[in-house]
Design a protein around this motif. Structure first.
Motif, PDB file in Angstrom:
ATOM      1  N   MET A  69       0.805  -1.215   0.000  1.00  0.00           N
ATOM      2  CA  MET A  69       0.000   0.000   0.000  1.00  0.00           C
ATOM      3  C   MET A  69       0.843   1.272   0.000  1.00  0.00           C
ATOM      4  SD  MET A  69      -3.440   0.309   2.270  1.00  0.00           S
ATOM      5  CE  MET A  69      -2.598   0.900   3.714  1.00  0.00           C
ATOM      6  N   GLY A  70       2.156   1.133  -0.168  1.00  0.00           N
ATOM      7  CA  GLY A  70       3.012   2.322  -0.221  1.00  0.00           C
ATOM      8  C   GLY A  70       3.001   3.116   1.075  1.00  0.00           C
ATOM      9  N   VAL A  71       3.106   2.404   2.208  1.00  0.00           N
ATOM     10  CA  VAL A  71       3.058   3.088   3.508  1.00  0.00           C
ATOM     11  C   VAL A  71       4.452   3.557   3.899  1.00  0.00           C
ATOM     12  CG1 VAL A  71       2.462   2.864   5.954  1.00  0.00           C
ATOM     13  CG2 VAL A  71       1.124   1.620   4.230  1.00  0.00           C
ATOM     14  N   ARG A  72       4.562   4.869   4.130  1.00  0.00           N
ATOM     15  CA  ARG A  72       5.837   5.424   4.594  1.00  0.00           C
ATOM     16  C   ARG A  72       5.602   6.253   5.842  1.00  0.00           C
ATOM     17  NH1 ARG A  72      10.255   5.789   0.528  1.00  0.00           N
ATOM     18  NH2 ARG A  72       9.539   4.441  -1.157  1.00  0.00           N
ATOM     19  N   GLY A  73       6.272   5.842   6.908  1.00  0.00           N
ATOM     20  CA  GLY A  73       6.049   6.496   8.192  1.00  0.00           C
ATOM     21  C   GLY A  73       7.119   7.511   8.521  1.00  0.00           C
TER      22      GLY A  73
END
Ligand SMILES: Cc1cc2nc3c(=O)[nH]c(=O)nc-3n(C[C@H](O)[C@H](O)[C@H](O)COP(=O)(O)OP(=O)(O)OC[C@H]3O[C@@H](n4cnc5c(N)ncnc54)[C@H](O)[C@@H]3O)c2cc1C
Length: 543
Positions: free
Chosen positions: A394-398
Motif C-alpha cells: 500500500m506504499g506506507v511510509r512512516g
C-alpha cells in the motif's frame, strides 16, 4: 514539531477496507462523532465475502458468533439460515449492516489506496488512491485484511492457458458454468476442499492437485429453525459474555477434561463425538492436552486416518489424503462436508504433487512430470499472501523514512498486532500478530474497540498522536517470538509462517499469546495518562 490545525485535514479518521473489520471501525468512528470515511478497493463491501464468491464458499465459524454483537437489535433481526452460512448470505448481512447503520454514504468503493505518506509537519497522513485523489487524514485505520491478496503459484506458463482460470479469492461475479467441464482445482486448503464437493456432480471430470494433505474433518452444518432463533435471542447477553471472554472467540463448550482422564476405550468414544461436533469445536472442545500432548494427538490422528480409509474406496488415494508431516491442529484444518467422499466419484481424481509435480501450464491444460491433462477451467485455490500482503503493497511510509515494504521484508514488527513504532496514528486491526487463530471478528473487535476508545480518550485529553515506543514494540515482539513455538499452529510449512508464498521470509504471523496477552499488553499501556509515552500532544495553531 510543527503547529497543526484541524482545518488541515479532510477527514479525522480514514478507514481503508470495508470488510467485517473496516465496517465495524467505521461504525465506531462515526458513532463517536469523528468525521470518517472508508475507502475500499472492491466495487462492493464485505471484504473476503465480496471477493470469495466461488460455489460453496462459507463460514466455518458459527454464523451468529461471526456476525456483529454490538447491537442486540441487529443480532435479533438478522435470522441466519444455517449454523454455517454461505457467501451470498454473509455478503447480504454485511450490506444490511452498512445500510442499517447509515454507513454507505461514508464508503467509497472501487477506490484502492496506493500510497500513504506520513507528513510530520502537519501530523497527518497524506493518502492517494488509484483514482488520483489525495486525502489528508489525522488517523488511519487500515483494515485491509489478512487474507485479501490472492496468491498464485509460481508455475511456468500460467498466462498461456486459453480456457478459464480463476483464483478462489478473486472469483468472477457472473457464476461460472461448470456443467460438463473438465476442471483442475489446484490446492486442497479450505477453499479447494469446499469447492470440490460443490461441483463434482456437475463437471465431466475434476482433478484436485494436492501439495500437502490436510486434516480435513466434517463441518457438521445444520439449518437454523424457529426454536434455535428464539434460543439465540433469549441468550444474547450470555452469548456476548462468552464470545468476548473465551480464548478462541467461539461458543463451544470445552471438554472439561484431559486425555488422561479417560480410558483408551473412552477416548475412542470421545473422538467419535468430536468427529460429529460442529466446525472448530474439533479443536476448541477437544481434550485440554490435545495440542500439547504429542502422544494423544498422534492417537487422534490415527483415528482420523482410519476415518479417511473407511470413507475413501481406493486405498492408494486414501493413503495420499492422509497427512504424514503434521499433527492435528498444527496447520489450520479445513472443516468441509463430503470432501473425502468426493474422491469416490468416478469423475474425480487426486493428483499428489509430491509424487508428480506440475511442470507447466500451457494453452490447453497442465503438464505434470507424469503426463499432460486437458482442462476447460483451472481454479487456483492457492491461498493468500497472509498477514502482511495488503499492508506492504500500500506504499506506507512512516516517520524517519520508514518504508513498510522494506521494513517488513524480514517479517513484520509491531505492537499488539495493530500498530508500529515509527507509524504514528496508523492502526492495522486484523494485521499480522493480530489474530490468535480463532474466530476472527472477535479478535479484531477487541482491537477496534481499543483503538476507538483510545482515539476518544486522545480527543478528550488533548492528544493528537499515538505511536508505540520502541520499548513497547520490543516487549510485544519478544512475547511473539517466545510463544510462537508453543502455538498450536506451529507447523513451519503453514501459511501462518508465510510458507505458502515462495520467497517470503518464514516468520510466525499470528498472536501466539491470544486474547489474554493482547489485553495484558493493552491494559499495561493504557494504565498511565499518556499510555507510557505512546500518546503525545502537538501544538495547535490558534484561530
Ligand atoms: C474464503 C474464506 C473464508 C473464511 N472464513 C472464515 C470463518 O469462517 N471464520 C473466521 O474467523 N475467519 C474466516 N476467514 C478469515 C477472514 O479473513 C476474516 O474472517 C475476515 O474476513 C477478515 O476481515 P477484514 O475486514 O480484516 O479483511 P477483509 O475481509 O479481507 O477485508 C479487507 C478489505 O480491504 C480491501 N483492501 C485491501 N487493500 C486495500 C487498499 N490498498 N485500498 C483499499 N482497499 C483495500 C480489500 O479489497 C478487502 O475488501 C475466511 C477467509 C476466507 C478467504
Amino acid at each position: 514539531m510543527a503547529n497543526i490545525s484541524d482545518d488541515d485535514v479532510d477527514v479525522e479518521v480514514l478507514v481503508i477496507g470495508a470488510g467485517v473489520v473496516g465496517i465495524y471501525a467505521l461504525y465506531r468512528a462515526i458513532e463517536a462523532g469523528f468525521s470518517a470515511l472508508s475507502m475500499e478497493a472492491g466495487d462492493g463491501v464485505g471484504g473476503v465475502w465480496y471477493w470469495n464468491r466461488y460455489p460453496a464458499a462459507r463460514f466455518d465459524s458459527e454464523s451468529y458468533t461471526y456476525g456483529y454483537i454490538f447491537s442486540k437489535e441487529l443480532f435479533e433481526e438478522w435470522r441466519w439460515k444455517e449454523e454455517f452460512a454461505t457467501q451470498p448470505e454473509i455478503e447480504g448481512y454485511l450490506n444490511h449492516v452498512v445500510d442499517r447503520f447509515g454507513l454507505r454514504r461514508h464508503i467509497r468503493t472501487g477506490t484502492r489506496v496506493v500510497s500513504a505518506l506520513w507528513e510530520e509537519a502537519g501530523n497527518v497522513w497524506v493518502v492517494t488512491t488509484d483514482r488520483g485523489d489525495t486525502l489528508r487524514a489525522r488517523w488511519v485505520i487500515s483494515a485491509t485484511g489478512g487474507l485479501s491478496v490472492p496468491h498464485y503459484p509460481e508455475i511456468e506458463g500460467l498466462d498461456d492457458f486459453r480456457g478459464e482460470a480463476h483464483h478462489t479469492g478473486a472469483w468472477p461475479h457472473t457464476p461460472l458454468d461448470f456443467d460438463g467441464k473438465r476442471v483442475a482445482i489446484i490446492g486442497n486448503g479450505p477453499s479447494g476442499a469446499q469447492l470440490l464437493p460443490a461441483i463434482v456432480d456437475d463437471v465431466e471430470a475434476v482433478d484436485l492437485y494436492q501439495r500437502t494433505p490436510t486434516w480435513t474433518t466434517p463441518l457438521n452444518n445444520a439449518p437454523i429453525a424457529g426454536e434455535r432463533h428464539q434460543w439465540l435471542s433469549d441468550h444474547f447477553d450470555e452469548i456476548v459474555a462468552i464470545l468476548t471472554s473465551s480464548p478462541s472467540g467461539f461458543l463451544h463448550e470445552p471438554a472439561g477434561k484431559f486425555s488422561t482422564d479417560d480410558s483408551p476405550e473412552e477416548r475412542q468414544a470421545f473422538y467419535e463425538k468430536i468427529w460429529k461436533s460442529p466446525g472448530f469445536a474439533k479443536l476448541t472442545a477437544n481434550y485440554y492436552d490435545m495440542t500439547t500432548n504429542r502422544e494423544v494427538n498422534l492417537e487422534f490422528c490415527e483415528f482420523l486416518a482410519d476415518k479417511i480409509r473407511t470413507i475413501v474406496d481406493d486405498p492408494m488415494t486414501a493413503e495420499r489424503l492422509i497427512p504424514k508431516d503434521h499433527l492435528f491442529g498444527a496447520k489450520r484444518p479445513p472443516f468441509v462436508a463430503n470432501y473425502f467422499e468426493s474422491f469416490n466419484k468416478p469423475n474425480a481424481s487426486l493428483i499428489a504433487l509430491r509424487e508428480t509435480p506440475i511442470v507447466r501450464v500451457d494453452a490447453t491444460g497442465i503438464d505434470t512430470t507424469e503426463r499432460h491433462r486437458d482442462y476447460d477451467i483451472i481454479v487456483y485455490a492457492t491461498g493468500f499472501d497472509f498477514g502482511t500482503g495488503a499492508l506492504t503493497r500500500m506504499g506506507v511510509r512512516g516517520r524517519e523514512g520508514l518504508d513498510l515494504h522494506v521494513d517488513w521484508a524480514d517479517g513484520p514488527s509491531d505492537f499488539a498486532g495493530f500498530s508500529a513504532h515509527l507509524l504514528p496514528n496508523f492502526f492495522f486491526p486484523g494485521g499480522p500478530h493480530g489474530a490468535g487463530g480463532g474466530n476472527y471478528p472477535r479478535y479484531s473487535q477487541d482491537q477496534v474497540d481499543w483503538i476507538l476508545d483510545t482515539l476518544i480518550y486522545a480527543r478528550e485529553h488533548g492528544f493528537d498522536r499515538f505511536e508505540p515506543t520502541a520499548a513497547h514494540q520490543d516487549a510485544w515482539m519478544t512475547m511473539v517470538e517466545t510463544l510462537a513455538p508453543l502455538s498450536i499452529f506451529s507447523a513451519e510449512h503453514s501459511h501462518y509462517y508465510g510458507a505458502n508464498v515462495e520467497g517470503k521470509v518464514r516468520k510466525f504471523l499470528l498472536n501466539p499469546g491470544g486474547r489474554a496477552k493482547l489485553h495484558e499488553f493493552l491494559d499495561e499501556m493504557s494504565a498511565t495518562h499518556d499510555f507510557g509515552g505512546a500518546l503525545t500532544a502537538v501544538a495547535r495553531v490558534s484561530v
